[in-house]
Write an enzyme that holds these catalytic residues in place. Sequence first.
Site, mmCIF file in Angstrom:
data_model
loop_
_atom_site.group_PDB
_atom_site.id
_atom_site.type_symbol
_atom_site.label_atom_id
_atom_site.label_comp_id
_atom_site.label_asym_id
_atom_site.label_seq_id
_atom_site.Cartn_x
_atom_site.Cartn_y
_atom_site.Cartn_z
ATOM 1 N N TYR A 128 2.698 4.843 -15.116
ATOM 2 C CA TYR A 128 2.094 4.997 -16.440
ATOM 3 C C TYR A 128 3.161 5.085 -17.536
ATOM 4 O O TYR A 128 2.901 4.754 -18.680
ATOM 5 C CB TYR A 128 1.251 6.275 -16.499
ATOM 6 C CG TYR A 128 -0.158 6.126 -15.989
ATOM 7 C CD1 TYR A 128 -0.409 5.838 -14.659
ATOM 8 C CD2 TYR A 128 -1.241 6.291 -16.852
ATOM 9 C CE1 TYR A 128 -1.706 5.729 -14.190
ATOM 10 C CE2 TYR A 128 -2.541 6.186 -16.389
ATOM 11 C CZ TYR A 128 -2.770 5.901 -15.065
ATOM 12 O OH TYR A 128 -4.059 5.798 -14.604
ATOM 13 N N LYS A 143 3.244 6.484 -0.503
ATOM 14 C CA LYS A 143 3.318 5.179 0.162
ATOM 15 C C LYS A 143 4.783 4.989 0.566
ATOM 16 O O LYS A 143 5.457 4.040 0.149
ATOM 17 C CB LYS A 143 2.825 4.091 -0.817
ATOM 18 C CG LYS A 143 2.663 2.707 -0.210
ATOM 19 C CD LYS A 143 1.470 2.591 0.716
ATOM 20 C CE LYS A 143 1.471 1.224 1.397
ATOM 21 N NZ LYS A 143 0.475 1.140 2.487
ATOM 22 N N ASP A 162 -3.194 4.741 1.487
ATOM 23 C CA ASP A 162 -4.309 3.924 1.994
ATOM 24 C C ASP A 162 -5.123 4.729 3.008
ATOM 25 O O ASP A 162 -6.358 4.719 2.999
ATOM 26 C CB ASP A 162 -3.811 2.584 2.573
ATOM 27 C CG ASP A 162 -2.571 2.695 3.445
ATOM 28 O OD1 ASP A 162 -2.015 3.810 3.581
ATOM 29 O OD2 ASP A 162 -2.149 1.661 4.012
ATOM 30 N N ASP A 217 -5.034 8.884 -10.016
ATOM 31 C CA ASP A 217 -6.083 8.329 -10.871
ATOM 32 C C ASP A 217 -7.153 7.679 -9.998
ATOM 33 O O ASP A 217 -8.353 7.920 -10.160
ATOM 34 C CB ASP A 217 -5.466 7.300 -11.822
ATOM 35 C CG ASP A 217 -6.514 6.644 -12.711
ATOM 36 O OD1 ASP A 217 -7.329 7.380 -13.286
ATOM 37 O OD2 ASP A 217 -6.516 5.402 -12.807
ATOM 38 N N ASP A 259 -11.265 9.248 -8.801
ATOM 39 C CA ASP A 259 -12.541 8.560 -9.052
ATOM 40 C C ASP A 259 -13.286 8.406 -7.728
ATOM 41 O O ASP A 259 -14.494 8.601 -7.645
ATOM 42 C CB ASP A 259 -12.328 7.156 -9.667
ATOM 43 C CG ASP A 259 -12.429 7.163 -11.189
ATOM 44 O OD1 ASP A 259 -12.007 8.163 -11.805
ATOM 45 O OD2 ASP A 259 -12.922 6.163 -11.757
#
Length: 363
Positions: free
Chosen positions: A150, A198, A230, A254, A258
Amino acid sequence: MNKSKNSIKILNIAVLPGDGIGPEIVEQALNVTKAVCNKFGHELKYEFAIVGACAIDAVGEPYPKATHDLCMKSDAVLFGAIGDPKYDNNPAAKVRPEQGLLKMRKDLGLYANIRPVTTFPSLIHKSPLRAELIDGADFMCIRELTGGMYFGRPQGRSEDGNTAYDTCVYTREEVERILHLAYKYAGQRNKKVTIVDKANVLATSRLWRQIGQEIAPQYPEIETEFMFVDNAAMRIIQWPKSFDVLVTENLFGDILTDEASVITGSLGMLPSASVGIHTSVFEPIHGSYPQATGKNIANPLATILSAALMFEYAFGMIEEGALIREAVTASMDAKIVTEDIADNEKAYSTTDVGEWIVNYISK
Ligand code: IPM
Ligand code: MN
């Protein structure tokens, strides 16, 4: 009157409704805040400021200095949502509403976004996941909020416009402070931290994992688990009850939060607290929901629950926060809910739900 034992009696709040449904839902959360202050004998002082697309329209920038100054001198910020479809489909726009949110996070030093994920008995059947998987799920996502892709630079396009790049950057200091925060919360909860990365592909993730391995032994009473993102995405819906505190970098957080919101039954239910160096910000995780703007149908509960987090985190007022949560649960049990969580019964308006909760608190 229920006098709180707490010593802070005057609450100075900056109210930033923002765009889309922001003003409608923040109005309800502010009314709830006023009702709680009345009930407990606190004095509430609040001031409004602009942020997002409405600020671009008014003054040409999404996080004006006047807004920042107000946030800095306030004890807490109650935030709605930002975003406007006129920018979403215009990749060439020079100024975007989202930049206001990012600048606010950066300038206030809000490096941690805390998103508690819990279930509500009356909503369990609304989740697309089977009841036995989610009943009793209760975990906390801690998303790093001021680093990663970001904010990493360079970000942009090649001169011919045909190549684009973002940069993911993390420093040791940024990783250490968020991991220590995760352990702090796990210590107050069920004593387990899941560090999501990751590390099999990304250099920044390998730094996260290395620092995680260094820090874990400092908290022997807390179990540490490392998980690839993942796999975490799968586990969140397959076995949500296996998490206690999940901590991860900005973009992963983020996306995963959700996803985690479906456990609660609706994206309209998930509150958040952004904390760090300066004033904390309390906001729903859903966006500005432009299709619903002005229709008085948006679910105000995520913002009302964000106000509960504000009482607890910004003011240490635990009973006040608990009363808001109790009122929210009662409103759902009484089926006074907006269309996103109404079954085949009647759906109530944003203001109906807000007023019902205010009455519950005031009675
Ligand atoms: C969130 C939102 C923001 C983010 C957007 C609006 C910039 O999705 O708070 O999760 O990506 O952080
Ligand atoms: Mn998001």
